[in-house]
Design a protein around this motif. Structure first.
Motif, PDB file in Angstrom:
ATOM      1  N   HIS A 214     -60.872  -7.831 -38.445  1.00 29.69           N
ATOM      2  CA  HIS A 214     -59.576  -7.581 -37.817  1.00 29.69           C
ATOM      3  C   HIS A 214     -58.565  -7.043 -38.841  1.00 29.69           C
ATOM      4  N   PHE A 215     -58.653  -7.585 -40.050  1.00 29.71           N
ATOM      5  CA  PHE A 215     -57.714  -7.185 -41.102  1.00 29.71           C
ATOM      6  C   PHE A 215     -57.870  -5.696 -41.420  1.00 29.71           C
ATOM      7  N   GLU A 216     -59.118  -5.241 -41.474  1.00 24.34           N
ATOM      8  CA  GLU A 216     -59.374  -3.830 -41.776  1.00 24.34           C
ATOM      9  C   GLU A 216     -58.958  -2.933 -40.627  1.00 24.34           C
ATOM     10  N   ILE A 217     -59.088  -3.412 -39.402  1.00 21.76           N
ATOM     11  CA  ILE A 217     -58.640  -2.630 -38.241  1.00 21.76           C
ATOM     12  C   ILE A 217     -57.127  -2.398 -38.322  1.00 21.76           C
ATOM     13  N   PHE A 218     -56.409  -3.434 -38.699  1.00 21.21           N
ATOM     14  CA  PHE A 218     -54.948  -3.328 -38.772  1.00 21.21           C
ATOM     15  C   PHE A 218     -54.503  -2.417 -39.927  1.00 21.21           C
ATOM     16  N   PHE A 219     -55.078  -2.610 -41.109  1.00 26.49           N
ATOM     17  CA  PHE A 219     -54.522  -1.969 -42.309  1.00 26.49           C
ATOM     18  C   PHE A 219     -55.382  -0.861 -42.900  1.00 26.49           C
ATOM     19  N   GLY A 220     -56.547  -0.599 -42.317  1.00 26.67           N
ATOM     20  CA  GLY A 220     -57.346   0.544 -42.720  1.00 26.67           C
ATOM     21  C   GLY A 220     -57.661   0.570 -44.202  1.00 26.67           C
ATOM     22  N   LYS A 221     -57.410   1.712 -44.831  1.00 27.62           N
ATOM     23  CA  LYS A 221     -57.765   1.895 -46.244  1.00 27.62           C
ATOM     24  C   LYS A 221     -56.937   1.015 -47.174  1.00 27.62           C
ATOM     25  N   TYR A 222     -55.839   0.453 -46.679  1.00 23.18           N
ATOM     26  CA  TYR A 222     -55.000  -0.402 -47.511  1.00 23.18           C
ATOM     27  C   TYR A 222     -55.396  -1.875 -47.432  1.00 23.18           C
ATOM     28  N   ALA A 223     -56.383  -2.202 -46.598  1.00 26.28           N
ATOM     29  CA  ALA A 223     -56.740  -3.601 -46.348  1.00 26.28           C
ATOM     30  C   ALA A 223     -57.159  -4.327 -47.622  1.00 26.28           C
ATOM     31  N   SER A 224     -58.050  -3.714 -48.398  1.00 23.80           N
ATOM     32  CA  SER A 224     -58.554  -4.374 -49.605  1.00 23.80           C
ATOM     33  C   SER A 224     -57.434  -4.622 -50.619  1.00 23.80           C
ATOM     34  N   MET A 225     -56.589  -3.634 -50.833  1.00 24.20           N
ATOM     35  CA  MET A 225     -55.498  -3.774 -51.796  1.00 24.20           C
ATOM     36  C   MET A 225     -54.482  -4.816 -51.341  1.00 24.20           C
ATOM     37  N   LEU A 226     -54.156  -4.817 -50.039  1.00 30.42           N
ATOM     38  CA  LEU A 226     -53.208  -5.785 -49.502  1.00 30.42           C
ATOM     39  C   LEU A 226     -53.759  -7.200 -49.617  1.00 30.42           C
ATOM     40  N   ASP A 227     -55.058  -7.360 -49.363  1.00 27.25           N
ATOM     41  CA  ASP A 227     -55.699  -8.668 -49.473  1.00 27.25           C
ATOM     42  C   ASP A 227     -55.589  -9.198 -50.905  1.00 27.25           C
ATOM     43  N   LYS A 228     -55.900  -8.354 -51.882  1.00 24.25           N
ATOM     44  CA  LYS A 228     -55.844  -8.773 -53.286  1.00 24.25           C
ATOM     45  C   LYS A 228     -54.416  -9.120 -53.720  1.00 24.25           C
ATOM     46  N   GLN A 229     -53.476  -8.247 -53.384  1.00 23.86           N
ATOM     47  CA  GLN A 229     -52.097  -8.479 -53.820  1.00 23.86           C
ATOM     48  C   GLN A 229     -51.498  -9.717 -53.173  1.00 23.86           C
ATOM     49  N   SER A 230     -51.861  -9.986 -51.922  1.00 26.28           N
ATOM     50  CA  SER A 230     -51.319 -11.172 -51.241  1.00 26.28           C
ATOM     51  C   SER A 230     -51.810 -12.467 -51.881  1.00 26.28           C
ATOM     52  N   LYS A 231     -52.923 -12.394 -52.598  1.00 27.47           N
ATOM     53  CA  LYS A 231     -53.477 -13.560 -53.286  1.00 27.47           C
ATOM     54  C   LYS A 231     -53.100 -13.584 -54.770  1.00 27.47           C
ATOM     55  N   GLY A 232     -52.328 -12.573 -55.192  1.00 29.12           N
ATOM     56  CA  GLY A 232     -51.925 -12.522 -56.601  1.00 29.12           C
ATOM     57  C   GLY A 232     -53.019 -12.037 -57.509  1.00 29.12           C
ATOM     58  N   ASP A 233     -53.915 -11.201 -56.985  1.00 31.97           N
ATOM     59  CA  ASP A 233     -55.044 -10.675 -57.755  1.00 31.97           C
ATOM     60  C   ASP A 233     -54.658  -9.300 -58.311  1.00 31.97           C
ATOM     61  N   ASP A 234     -54.593  -9.186 -59.632  1.00 33.83           N
ATOM     62  CA  ASP A 234     -54.206  -7.925 -60.267  1.00 33.83           C
ATOM     63  C   ASP A 234     -54.966  -7.792 -61.580  1.00 33.83           C
ATOM     64  N   SER A 235     -55.737  -6.723 -61.717  1.00 35.27           N
ATOM     65  CA  SER A 235     -56.568  -6.543 -62.916  1.00 35.27           C
ATOM     66  C   SER A 235     -56.008  -5.495 -63.878  1.00 35.27           C
ATOM     67  N   SER A 236     -54.807  -4.989 -63.610  1.00 38.92           N
ATOM     68  CA  SER A 236     -54.240  -3.960 -64.482  1.00 38.92           C
ATOM     69  C   SER A 236     -53.859  -4.546 -65.837  1.00 38.92           C
ATOM     70  N   PHE A 237     -53.954  -3.730 -66.874  1.00 39.44           N
ATOM     71  CA  PHE A 237     -53.684  -4.179 -68.233  1.00 39.44           C
ATOM     72  C   PHE A 237     -52.257  -3.819 -68.655  1.00 39.44           C
ATOM     73  N   VAL A 238     -51.749  -4.586 -69.618  1.00 37.37           N
ATOM     74  CA  VAL A 238     -50.469  -4.243 -70.227  1.00 37.37           C
ATOM     75  C   VAL A 238     -50.715  -3.057 -71.161  1.00 37.37           C
ATOM     76  N   LYS A 239     -50.036  -1.949 -70.905  1.00 33.57           N
ATOM     77  CA  LYS A 239     -50.270  -0.717 -71.654  1.00 33.57           C
ATOM     78  C   LYS A 239     -49.042  -0.359 -72.492  1.00 33.57           C
ATOM     79  N   PRO A 240     -49.166  -0.409 -73.805  1.00 36.27           N
ATOM     80  CA  PRO A 240     -48.021  -0.048 -74.650  1.00 36.27           C
ATOM     81  C   PRO A 240     -47.777   1.451 -74.625  1.00 36.27           C
ATOM     82  N   ILE A 241     -46.520   1.847 -74.755  1.00 38.24           N
ATOM     83  CA  ILE A 241     -46.181   3.262 -74.847  1.00 38.24           C
ATOM     84  C   ILE A 241     -45.380   3.482 -76.118  1.00 38.24           C
TER      85      ILE A 241
END
Length: 402
Positions: A214-241
């Motif tokens: 049902h979640f994928e029907i509602f949010f389509g291609k954004y379903a996986s990203m929305l699921d992760k972010q709603s749970k506080g799941d983030d794998s991005s690294f701190v990148k110095p500039i």
């Protein structure tokens, strides 16, 4: 296994803090930072005193000028805020080798492995904000979690100086918060669906995500990203500039004025400081910008470059830029000089230019005294004369008024 720690530092209302830092007179006054002094400009941020006057963020400058004359409108001083940002960056870099600036008032720090150095990770956060406040005079807050997403959300919703979300408790922390805090919700499609479903807190998203089909029907291609972010799941690294390298000098006049004698003496004082810094670096600046801030909120500027580092040459360039920029009769509130894009400068004696030899030798001799006794130990006679004349005029004005 070393626990992952990511700090997010947020300097709230950095524009207001910076303006009040360089001009203490503004500390108790109602002030508003505006995007432009044009009537179509708008308020970007404002002090609590200005809010009490009935002003709001986004309000047009034309409306503000009609309804209120007590609030002081200040142009967005990007050079000043960049200067503060640079000094904060230098301070926080002492605590971690990996620092990622975000915008003007945010910093991510990779603090992995630092738990063994500090008594507690919160103590490390407290040390950081204390140093920023002691060294620069700017206050901020620190959010701590295992990733950038949750740490940045912490500082946007929690007013505590230090707040930590422990590993595994991210969904619980996010559950009562607004979905608008999640980056993916900025996508128009996701925002429309959430609005259609009357979802007003992240916990509802977490519940729907338990039914993947049902979640994928509602949010389509954004379903996986929305699921992760709603749970506080983030794998991005701190990148110095790479940080920007600038020499900035600014003076806020003690009294707004358009007196050319006073303004040129202030300009001489600023140019001497710039020239001194250039000689210490042994660099020329291919880019230099002079900004003039007027009392009515307008700002003008002029661009140029420095092809010599002696006091006289730098002053002549600054004077040229000032005259180009100052095309208004209004009183001036502040002057700023910003120099960057440096390249090496090697002084070679010119047998046919004794005047250049004399000016650079004089500047170097003055540098030795300033390095030993301070920048203001030696000042140009015109600057001192202007200051003295200004004091006399103020005293005469007081005598006449009494």
């Amino acid at each position: 296994m070393i626990e992952r720690d990511v700090f997010h530092i947020r300097l709230k209302n950095i524009e207001l803090q910076a303006e009040r830092l360089i001009d203490p007179y503004l500390k108790t006054r109602p002030i508003a930072i505006i995007s432009s002094s044009h009537q179509n400009g708008s308020i970007l941020c404002l002090s609590d005193e200005a809010k009490e006057e009935g002003l709001m963020e986004g309000m047009k400058v034309s409306l503000v000028r009609k309804m209120n004359h007590r609030v002081q409108l200040l142009p967005y001083n990007d050079s000043l805020y960049e200067r503060i940002n640079y000094h904060v960056y230098q301070s926080v870099s002492l605590f971690s080798p990996i620092v990622e600036p975000k915008g003007m008032n945010e910093f991510f720090l990779d603090m992995n492995g630092m738990r063994s150095i500090n008594r507690s990770i919160k103590d490390a956060g407290l040390s950081i904000i204390n140093r920023i406040e002691d060294q620069i005079g700017i206050s901020g807050v620190v959010g701590i979690s295992t990733n950038k997403l949750v740490s940045s959300i912490v500082t946007s919703v929690i007013s505590d100086s230090i707040y930590e979300v422990e590993k595994g408790k991210e969904p619980q922390f996010l559950s009562p918060l607004s979905p608008l805090l999640l980056p993916v919700v900025k996508e128009n499609y996701v925002h429309r669906i959430l609005k259609f479903l009357w979802i007003d807190h992240i916990g509802q998203i977490q519940s729907i995500a338990k039914q993947p089909d049902h979640f994928e029907i509602f949010f389509g291609k954004y379903a996986s990203m929305l699921d992760k972010q709603s749970k506080g799941d983030d794998s991005s690294f701190v990148k110095p500039i790479e940080d920007k390298d600038h020499i900035l000098e600014q003076t806020v006049l003690k009294r707004d004025t358009n007196d050319q004698v006073i303004l040129h003496s202030v300009l001489r004082d600023l140019s001497d400081k710039i020239a001194f810094s250039l000689r210490q670096r042994k660099k020329l600046a291919k880019k230099v910008r002079l900004d003039i801030y007027y009392v009515d909120g307008y700002k003008t500027q002029s661009m140029g470059s420095f092809n010599a580092v002696d006091d006289l040459s730098v002053m002549n360039i600054c004077k040229l830029l000032f005259n180009r920029a100052n095309q208004r009769r209004n009183r001036i509130r502040s002057i700023l000089i910003d120099a960057w894009n440096f390249h090496p400068y090697f002084f070679q004696q010119d047998l046919f230019s004794k005047e250049i030899d004399r000016t650079i030798s004089l500047s170097k001799a003055v540098d030795k005294i300033r390095l030993k006794h301070g920048m203001h130990m030696l000042r140009n006679a015109s600057v001192l004369k202007s200051v003295e004349n200004h004091k006399k005029s103020v005293e005469n004005h007081k005598c006449l008024s009494t």
